[in-house]
Scaffold this motif. Structure first.
Motif, mmCIF file in Angstrom:
data_model
loop_
_atom_site.group_PDB
_atom_site.id
_atom_site.type_symbol
_atom_site.label_atom_id
_atom_site.label_comp_id
_atom_site.label_asym_id
_atom_site.label_seq_id
_atom_site.Cartn_x
_atom_site.Cartn_y
_atom_site.Cartn_z
ATOM 1 N N MET A 1 -9.716 7.140 0.251
ATOM 2 C CA MET A 1 -9.061 6.049 0.963
ATOM 3 C C MET A 1 -8.210 6.580 2.097
ATOM 4 O O MET A 1 -7.595 7.635 1.980
ATOM 5 C CB MET A 1 -8.150 5.285 -0.009
ATOM 6 N N ALA B 1 -10.885 -4.588 0.927
ATOM 7 C CA ALA B 1 -11.006 -3.162 0.600
ATOM 8 C C ALA B 1 -11.857 -2.856 -0.640
ATOM 9 O O ALA B 1 -12.648 -1.905 -0.618
ATOM 10 C CB ALA B 1 -9.614 -2.542 0.462
ATOM 11 N N ASN C 1 0.807 -1.228 0.000
ATOM 12 C CA ASN C 1 0.000 0.000 0.000
ATOM 13 C C ASN C 1 0.834 1.269 0.000
ATOM 14 O O ASN C 1 0.298 2.361 0.123
ATOM 15 C CB ASN C 1 -1.010 0.013 1.162
ATOM 16 N N TYR D 1 -15.703 -1.574 -0.677
ATOM 17 C CA TYR D 1 -16.239 -0.232 -0.435
ATOM 18 C C TYR D 1 -16.422 0.545 -1.732
ATOM 19 O O TYR D 1 -17.354 1.342 -1.851
ATOM 20 C CB TYR D 1 -15.392 0.495 0.613
#
Ligand SMILES: [Zn+2]
Lengths: 389, 151
Positions: free
Chosen positions: A209, A145, A118, A148
């Motif tokens: 995010m 993740a 990430n 969403y």
């Protein structure tokens, strides 16, 4: 549904510690963890010999509770656990352990590291190479993740709205972060910046995010009657719960009107003597902007799809952020979007800081009650009410 | 593709990194035969995904599968501008569509897959789609394509 709450106002969050958050730390995850832990134990007015419970969530790059206990030289531990990530699983474990008598003083320590998958800078850090073993996913899945982004598409289509609600959530967090010295990013953000940000999983982009960071939060949990008097108001757990809908597979969850947040809120409300209209401090999870919209609407602040209108109605243009009723901040610390991706421990810490009256430039006057909702729609929804004793 | 000789080990290996285990093997054996199977309770008729060994409605263990015809509606729609690597997926040429589709003949049962042969205006929540298949690593994988509608 259990509405029993025998621990109401019995358990204190007696100590807090935090390293603050950054995108450039070069110390180890363990060092961050022990720094926050020592600060929290000292803040509670306790020493190593007093800590007999250790709870560390199973965060990637984290350590086992045994490693933390050894690093800190805790002489005798009678309760330890490694709950799954997202704050309230660990807080609830510690609160229950202290209430049941499994231990007297529990250290709850949350490690966060930027990870090779990430963060580009983390991918280039040789000391983080051992963290690269993520679960190999395929593109044709919304597990974890991506769920969403997928459900954000449903939100926009079902309610016939644009992304303004998500964008205002992001702007609010950034404006709040500017008042928080622990925050990782404080540069001002506009709605135009939000719309200009790169798409990642359309309809969500970079600024929907949370922000991968390095840092750690720690808490010490004791019975309120056992907490040393260190000359400030005590903060006690009023009610705490998790919630799980079924099915909770990300692509099988019933609908936006029936997911795990609803179970959390029904339960927390039944266990609490106050609710949203009487909450001085409100911290709502913002790992993704759509999650915050879910909490705002499911709490009843806004009708389904009404987050943008609600935020506009309570927007303070001069401060570029929301003050509900001219007073109540949402995530005064800047949330996971701007303080840094703490998976909710930052939200709990901020509530404690506000209830103590120690939030300085972002203090809500005379804050006595707090409502904290962490986690998302599926298998990590959680809620907590706190009050100043 | 006829696959009578596909061993369990072959199935696990050829569909990696998907999780093929005791619970899901029948689901992926269906894929190998270009057949989309969903769990079905022989006692109460309930259907569901993903494959699990008990009926969540009546607790019967007498579960088998039914084959879905595959027409449905896009329930969730995501365009991946970046994402996990996979053979045949190149994010640099444009976002990769991933849809969760609810089956018309099994309301509430959904499958997540890509959409092929779609114009941008087809990639929206509510679009009618039909099941199709594509090959990856030599094995069939489900996908959807926009259903031809009278415009
Ligand atoms: Zn059944």
């Amino acid at each position: 549904m259990s509405t029993r709450n025998p621990l109401k106002d019995q358990i204190a969050i007696a100590g807090i510690g935090s390293t603050g958050f950054s995108r450039s730390s070069d110390v180890s995850g363990l060092e961050l963890l022990v720094r926050a832990s020592v600060e929290a134990i000292r803040d509670a007015g306790l020493t190593a010999a007093d800590i007999d419970g250790v709870v560390v969530p199973g965060e990637p790059g984290g350590v086992n509770p045994g490693v933390l206990a050894t690093a800190l030289g805790l002489p005798r531990v009678t309760h330890f656990a490694r709950p799954v990530p997202v704050a309230m699983f660990s807080m609830l474990d510690a609160v229950h352990a202290v209430h049941s008598g499994a231990c007297d003083a529990a250290l709850v320590a949350f490690p966060y590291l930027r990870l090779p998958w990430n963060s580009r800078s983390a991918a280039n850090d040789p000391f983080r190479r051992h963290l690269a073993h993520g679960v190999q996913a395929v593109p044709e899945s919304i597990a974890m993740a991506p769920a969403y982004a997928a459900w954000a598409s449903r939100y926009l289509a079902e309610y016939g709205v644009d992304r303004d609600g998500f964008g205002l959530v992001a702007v609010n967090m950034r404006s709040n972060a500017a008042r928080n010295p622990l925050a990782a990013i404080t540069t001002p953000l506009t709605l135009d910046d939000y719309y200009a940000a790169r798409m990642i999983r359309e309809p969500l982009g970079m600024l929907d995010m949370d922000l991968p960071v390095d840092g750690a939060d720690a808490f010490v949990v004791t019975r309120a009657v056992d907490a040393p008097d260190v000359g400030r108001p005590q903060v006690v757990v009023h009610a705490i719960t998790t919630g799980l809908v079924t099915p909770n597979d990300e692509d099988q969850v019933p609908c936006l009107d029936r997911h795990s947040q609803h179970i959390v809120l029904d339960t927390l409300r039944a266990k609490s003597d106050f609710w949203i209209d009487d909450a001085d401090v409100v911290c709502l999870y913002d790992g993704f902007t759509v999650i915050t919209a879910g909490w705002i609407e499911n709490l009843g602040w806004a009708p389904p799809g009404g987050t943008a209108d609600f935020l506009r109605e309570h927007w303070v243009a001069a401060e570029d952020r929301v003050l509900v009723g001219g007073r109540v901040q949402i995530n005064p610390h800047g949330g996971s979007l701007s303080e840094g991706a703490t998976r909710g421990s930052g939200h709990v810490r901020e509530a404690v800081v506000q209830l103590r009256g120690e939030a300085e430039g972002r203090q809500t006057p005379d804050a006595r009650t707090a409502l904290v909702c962490t986690g998302g729609f599926f298998f990590n929804s959680q809620g907590l009410t706190l009050r100043r004793a | 593709m006829s696959t009578p000789t596909l061993t369990d080990a072959d199935l696990v290996e050829r569909y990696a990194p998907l999780t093929v285990d005791k619970d899901t093997a029948d689901f992926y054996r269906g894929w190998a035969e270009r057949e989309l199977r969903i769990r079905h309770c022989t006692e109460c008729g309930h259907t569901w995904l993903p494959f699990r060994p008990i009926c969540p409605r009546c607790w019967s263990f007498a579960v088998d599968h039914v084959v879905v015809q595959g027409d449905g509606t896009v329930h969730l729609m995501m365009l991946l501008h970046q994402g996990p690597p996979a053979p045949g997926v190149d994010y640099t040429t444009g976002p990769y569509p991933v849809a969760t589709v609810e089956f018309a003949d099994h309301p509430g049962v959904r499958l997540t897959a890509t959409i092929v042969d779609a114009r941008p205006e087809d990639l929206v929540v509510g679009r009618a789609v039909s099941l199709t298949w594509f090959e990856r690593n030599g094995m069939p994988h489900p996908a959807f394509r926009p259903t031809e509608v009278t415009r």
